[in-house]
Design a protein around this motif. Sequence first.
Motif, mmCIF file in Angstrom:
data_model
loop_
_atom_site.group_PDB
_atom_site.id
_atom_site.type_symbol
_atom_site.label_atom_id
_atom_site.label_comp_id
_atom_site.label_asym_id
_atom_site.label_seq_id
_atom_site.Cartn_x
_atom_site.Cartn_y
_atom_site.Cartn_z
ATOM 1 N N LEU A 31 15.520 22.064 -17.775
ATOM 2 C CA LEU A 31 14.198 22.463 -18.429
ATOM 3 C C LEU A 31 13.132 22.541 -17.591
ATOM 4 O O LEU A 31 11.761 22.894 -18.194
ATOM 5 N N LYS A 32 13.170 21.976 -16.478
ATOM 6 C CA LYS A 32 11.845 21.701 -15.723
ATOM 7 C C LYS A 32 11.062 23.059 -15.364
ATOM 8 O O LYS A 32 9.953 22.893 -15.166
ATOM 9 N N ASN A 33 11.753 24.171 -15.293
ATOM 10 C CA ASN A 33 11.221 25.296 -15.157
ATOM 11 C C ASN A 33 11.177 26.210 -16.248
ATOM 12 O O ASN A 33 11.085 27.410 -16.024
ATOM 13 N N GLU A 34 11.203 25.603 -17.214
ATOM 14 C CA GLU A 34 11.095 26.090 -18.635
ATOM 15 C C GLU A 34 10.009 25.566 -19.414
ATOM 16 O O GLU A 34 9.391 24.618 -19.097
ATOM 17 N N PHE A 35 9.444 26.419 -20.172
ATOM 18 C CA PHE A 35 8.157 26.219 -21.040
ATOM 19 C C PHE A 35 8.822 25.293 -22.135
ATOM 20 O O PHE A 35 9.894 25.630 -22.844
ATOM 21 N N THR A 36 8.080 23.995 -22.508
ATOM 22 C CA THR A 36 8.571 23.230 -23.277
ATOM 23 C C THR A 36 7.473 22.692 -24.490
ATOM 24 O O THR A 36 6.500 22.529 -23.871
ATOM 25 N N ILE A 37 8.162 22.099 -25.424
ATOM 26 C CA ILE A 37 7.187 21.748 -26.433
ATOM 27 C C ILE A 37 7.967 20.274 -26.924
ATOM 28 O O ILE A 37 8.869 20.220 -27.407
ATOM 29 N N GLY A 38 7.156 19.122 -26.434
ATOM 30 C CA GLY A 38 7.431 17.875 -26.784
ATOM 31 C C GLY A 38 6.841 17.278 -28.116
ATOM 32 O O GLY A 38 5.792 17.530 -28.388
ATOM 33 N N LEU A 39 7.532 16.353 -28.571
ATOM 34 C CA LEU A 39 7.379 15.808 -29.958
ATOM 35 C C LEU A 39 6.986 14.227 -29.719
ATOM 36 O O LEU A 39 7.950 13.486 -29.159
ATOM 37 N N ASN A 40 5.816 13.734 -30.610
ATOM 38 C CA ASN A 40 5.692 12.571 -30.886
ATOM 39 C C ASN A 40 5.949 11.379 -29.643
ATOM 40 O O ASN A 40 5.040 11.679 -28.662
ATOM 41 N N ARG A 41 7.116 10.502 -29.577
ATOM 42 C CA ARG A 41 7.266 9.597 -28.420
ATOM 43 C C ARG A 41 8.213 10.366 -27.379
ATOM 44 O O ARG A 41 8.781 9.592 -26.596
ATOM 45 N N ILE A 42 8.088 11.495 -27.188
ATOM 46 C CA ILE A 42 9.076 11.990 -26.291
ATOM 47 C C ILE A 42 8.783 11.541 -24.695
ATOM 48 O O ILE A 42 9.715 11.503 -23.806
ATOM 49 N N TYR A 43 7.516 11.015 -24.551
ATOM 50 C CA TYR A 43 7.492 10.389 -23.186
ATOM 51 C C TYR A 43 8.324 9.120 -22.845
ATOM 52 O O TYR A 43 8.226 8.917 -21.380
ATOM 53 N N LEU A 44 8.810 8.738 -23.728
ATOM 54 C CA LEU A 44 9.924 7.679 -23.368
ATOM 55 C C LEU A 44 11.214 8.157 -22.743
ATOM 56 O O LEU A 44 11.808 7.189 -22.110
ATOM 57 N N TYR A 70 10.714 10.494 -20.326
ATOM 58 C CA TYR A 70 10.297 11.321 -18.885
ATOM 59 C C TYR A 70 11.173 11.038 -17.832
ATOM 60 O O TYR A 70 11.230 11.871 -16.828
ATOM 61 N N ASP A 71 11.492 9.649 -17.711
ATOM 62 C CA ASP A 71 12.208 9.296 -16.515
ATOM 63 C C ASP A 71 13.577 10.105 -16.359
ATOM 64 O O ASP A 71 13.984 10.641 -15.456
ATOM 65 N N LYS A 72 14.279 10.347 -17.570
ATOM 66 C CA LYS A 72 15.592 11.207 -17.664
ATOM 67 C C LYS A 72 15.017 12.798 -17.443
ATOM 68 O O LYS A 72 15.815 13.492 -16.620
ATOM 69 N N MET A 73 13.989 13.008 -18.020
ATOM 70 C CA MET A 73 13.763 14.553 -17.896
ATOM 71 C C MET A 73 13.184 15.041 -16.609
ATOM 72 O O MET A 73 13.470 15.943 -16.109
ATOM 73 N N GLY A 74 12.284 14.074 -15.956
ATOM 74 C CA GLY A 74 11.627 14.568 -14.586
ATOM 75 C C GLY A 74 10.700 15.516 -14.904
ATOM 76 O O GLY A 74 10.123 15.980 -13.780
ATOM 77 N N PHE A 75 9.881 15.368 -15.831
ATOM 78 C CA PHE A 75 8.928 16.255 -16.050
ATOM 79 C C PHE A 75 8.086 15.937 -17.369
ATOM 80 O O PHE A 75 8.834 15.352 -18.381
ATOM 81 N N GLU A 76 6.763 16.520 -17.802
ATOM 82 C CA GLU A 76 6.304 16.559 -18.824
ATOM 83 C C GLU A 76 6.166 17.749 -19.577
ATOM 84 O O GLU A 76 6.401 18.719 -19.032
ATOM 85 N N PRO A 77 6.280 17.946 -20.892
ATOM 86 C CA PRO A 77 6.526 19.140 -21.634
ATOM 87 C C PRO A 77 5.110 19.958 -21.478
ATOM 88 O O PRO A 77 3.982 19.312 -21.041
#
Length: 674
Positions: free
Chosen positions: A360-373, A375-382
Amino acid sequence: MGEKNMTANVVLNFHKKDQESAGALLELLMAVDEGIECNYYLQYGNNINTLSIYETVMKFMEMKNAKFSTELPDIRVPKEMIDNDPNLLTYEGNHAIRNRGQKKSILQWNLCVYKYIQKLDSFLMIEPDCLMLKNGWLSDIYSAWEEYEGPVFGHLKKGMIRHTYMPTHWAGCSLYDCKQLRELPLEEYFYKRYPNPWWKYRNDEGTVNADNGFYGPVISGYDISYDYFLLALYFKEKTGVNDPLRWPLDMFRSRSDLIFCDFKTKMSSEEIIIKFRDRLPFMHGVKDDKARELMVKYFYRAKIKERYVGDYEISGPSDSPVRTNSELLSIHELKDRFKGRRCFIIGNGPSLNKTDMKMLKNEFTIGLNRIYLNYDKMGFEPTFYCVVNPHVIEQFAPEIDAIKSIKFVRSACRSYLKNRWNTFFMDSFGAHEFNQDLGNLEWCEGWTVTYCAMQVAYHLGFETVVLIGVDHNFPKTGDPNKLVTADGSDQNHFHPDYFGKGIKWQYPDLERSEKSYRVARQVYERNGRRIIDATVEGKLDIFQKADYNELFIRSSKGESPYTLNGQGERLFGEGDFEGALDAFTSAVELAPGYATAYNNAGVVCLQLGDAQKASGYFAKALNLDPDDRAVIINIGRLLTSSEDVETAKKIYASYLVRHPEDKEVCALMSALNK
């Protein structure tokens, strides 16, 4: 001199023409820490009806101890002073003449300074082109001023007279000691003039002709800006002579190390920040708002320890207009800005641990609540972020502050957050309403933050919204909406610390959430958009299902099934039915589970007169997604036209058991029962 009152006061003087920069400065002031108790006074120089940054001003006043005013002292310069103005005559040699329009602006500035000299014990004057460069900026200035004995504290500017650099004025953005200045006959000199002390030296050898002290042969609060006038009047009154060469001008130290004024700087915003950040409290004369925007982001990030969020890029395609979130935006500027594009709403269910988030790194994304926990696995911020639960905001405000995404937050909780950069505070209305235009900064919370995110995605213009991590299945649950304190690790979300031991959280309300989701689906489909559920092993059965990995399949030409479906819809609208059918069939070849493309292929076949083939496509779509109302309506009408009324009734009835509120299908069913 008596002990100084150390309650800091800051006066921001701004006008209609520079209010955009004033708005950027207010955002900066909301991000930086003053380091001292502080009162703000916002002085607007035009009619209140011309204030276009009203929302920013209100936001600032809610966050800071601030007052807003447009009023100035009722001091009227005598008509004879205006009509008989010796400074408007032409003189040989050095003469920095000002016309009446310019003098009107000078008078307004002077009256603003005069107003707060009379009102306060001290104040720091700032303007929209100021740039705060370090936390504790105001404390640094006031602490140094405490040991200072002059009437004005700041950058003491110099001019050359007879080959000698000597002070001629304090920069306008300085700290004013009002108690000392009130000892001067300030009001008197709005009504009369006295000889300009610098004037007689204007044509001497070694005198620089650019000095603004050479406005004309006389000065007053009407003729010359207060930064010059106060220095001249102070020394005239204290020494009894009106001659700068006889004044003890070296008795006051310039504090350009604390308040630096440079209207002629050639440095870029980046160069200014690199040179002065965390070293100089603030700079005056920075015209480029980019510098203020860069410092806003710097201060917000600096507030939060690195352990909270880390440092990741914001997701989005290469052409994303918000990839860096560096442009200050309004909610209206975001309306339909992503029309026709797709985005992913990232829930927080355990299924995220089975989902390759890096795709999803090159997609538009919407994160919710504590999604920042995650980030290490995602490799990006929403790209965007939504939070609505007050318990989440209250307990994790510093972490939310650290998020770089464009944020949408429950307005009642704004006091917990310091980071206001591109943060939209949303009021809530209704139970299961759906707001298609968030321009009024309202959404319906609908018993789940995911529903809020769907409204955000709609406002932004996204055509296809894909859900992931929306498991709709909670191993640990209880009475809906009941507030509890976790007694162990979290099993309901992707991370054991999400609502870990000691954290307050509420049990989910699945029934009400489902009702909201059905409303969202209807709104999207009624307007030619769609919500797709690609949650791995998700239990939600309201939206069309899709295989997450298939969303990223590309044809030999690099086209995804969803791109091909969009092409087919465009070609259909243009009347190219054969081309549209090719696109839809190509889409289902790449993604055999793509119900919408099967339905669209059936519609095209009907248009081409092939009812049998249309029936086959509709049947496949129905089997894949029995809750797709477009499929239900299409296959029902086809069966009715072919006189298979009983089968049509069964399909309608099965659908209405799950969606009794669907008025159109109810009407079709009623028509068959007559």
